[in-house]
Design a protein around this motif. Structure first.
Motif, mmCIF file in Angstrom:
data_model
loop_
_atom_site.group_PDB
_atom_site.id
_atom_site.type_symbol
_atom_site.label_atom_id
_atom_site.label_comp_id
_atom_site.label_asym_id
_atom_site.label_seq_id
_atom_site.Cartn_x
_atom_site.Cartn_y
_atom_site.Cartn_z
ATOM 1 N N ASP A 5 59.898 38.719 76.711
ATOM 2 C CA ASP A 5 58.933 37.695 76.345
ATOM 3 C C ASP A 5 58.214 38.067 75.059
ATOM 4 O O ASP A 5 58.037 39.229 74.729
ATOM 5 C CB ASP A 5 57.904 37.509 77.456
ATOM 6 N N VAL A 6 57.794 37.049 74.364
ATOM 7 C CA VAL A 6 57.024 37.232 73.135
ATOM 8 C C VAL A 6 55.568 36.958 73.473
ATOM 9 O O VAL A 6 55.264 35.969 74.138
ATOM 10 C CB VAL A 6 57.532 36.256 72.047
ATOM 11 N N PRO A 7 54.648 37.816 73.023
ATOM 12 C CA PRO A 7 53.242 37.566 73.347
ATOM 13 C C PRO A 7 52.742 36.298 72.665
ATOM 14 O O PRO A 7 53.258 35.896 71.629
ATOM 15 C CB PRO A 7 52.535 38.806 72.798
ATOM 16 N N VAL A 131 48.239 45.353 71.793
ATOM 17 C CA VAL A 131 48.334 45.098 73.228
ATOM 18 C C VAL A 131 47.748 43.723 73.461
ATOM 19 O O VAL A 131 46.595 43.464 73.108
ATOM 20 C CB VAL A 131 47.575 46.158 74.047
ATOM 21 N N THR A 132 48.546 42.837 74.022
ATOM 22 C CA THR A 132 48.125 41.468 74.326
ATOM 23 C C THR A 132 48.085 41.311 75.841
ATOM 24 O O THR A 132 49.059 41.643 76.520
ATOM 25 C CB THR A 132 49.082 40.448 73.702
ATOM 26 N N MET A 133 46.982 40.809 76.342
ATOM 27 C CA MET A 133 46.818 40.609 77.799
ATOM 28 C C MET A 133 46.346 39.182 78.075
ATOM 29 O O MET A 133 45.603 38.613 77.279
ATOM 30 C CB MET A 133 45.776 41.577 78.355
ATOM 31 N N ARG A 134 46.774 38.645 79.197
ATOM 32 C CA ARG A 134 46.313 37.328 79.650
ATOM 33 C C ARG A 134 45.629 37.520 80.999
ATOM 34 O O ARG A 134 46.068 38.321 81.817
ATOM 35 C CB ARG A 134 47.467 36.354 79.790
ATOM 36 N N PHE A 135 44.575 36.750 81.210
ATOM 37 C CA PHE A 135 43.811 36.793 82.445
ATOM 38 C C PHE A 135 43.587 35.375 82.940
ATOM 39 O O PHE A 135 43.370 34.463 82.151
ATOM 40 C CB PHE A 135 42.441 37.455 82.215
#
Length: 137
Positions: A5-7, A131-135
């Motif tokens: 996956d791509v961020p 670093v990419t994060m989703r919440f």
């Protein structure tokens, strides 16, 4: 998020903050305020701040003296990325996938962030590390 996956890309409207190690308390406060303003449940804000603090701390202690945080909402939740320009990190596999040893006193940051976020993507190379994060909100 799978390794293929791509961020998500930060839109021009993303909130942005440049920070150093001394600024980490402000980073946590900025993130908490932004999360609440995007509708994140109060009981989830603490986990969000812990995950972000782990990644932000890594960025300015292992990556470079200064890092950048961007935060925005998308249709799937609240997204945050942290970028540092450190170039010496060459992980042997996907970072944070394996729990640290039971008696570890360091090396837990990305593992904790992976556990607390919905999605996480780590990209490292000659331009540094993001670093990419989703919440969920």
């Amino acid at each position: 998020m799978s390794e293929d996956d791509v961020p998500p890309s930060a839109p021009d409207t993303a909130k942005e903050l440049t920070f150093s190690l001394d600024d980490l308390p402000e980073v946590r406060e900025f993130a908490a305020v932004q999360a609440r303003s995007q509708g994140m449940r109060e009981d989830a804000v603490g986990d969000f701040v812990v995950a972000l603090n782990e990644v932000a701390t890594n960025a300015v202690t292992h990556g470079a003296p200064e890092a950048r945080l961007r935060l925005w909402d998308d249709r799937d939740g609240l997204v945050v990325d942290v970028h540092d320009e450190g170039k010496d990190w060459h992980p042997e596999g996907p970072p944070g996938r394996v729990a640290p040893p039971e008696n570890a006193i360091s090396g837990m940051g990305l593992w904790v962030a992976r556990k607390l976020s919905t999605d996480i993507y780590v990209e490292t190379g000659s331009n540094g590390t993001t670093v990419t994060m989703r919440f969920s909100v």
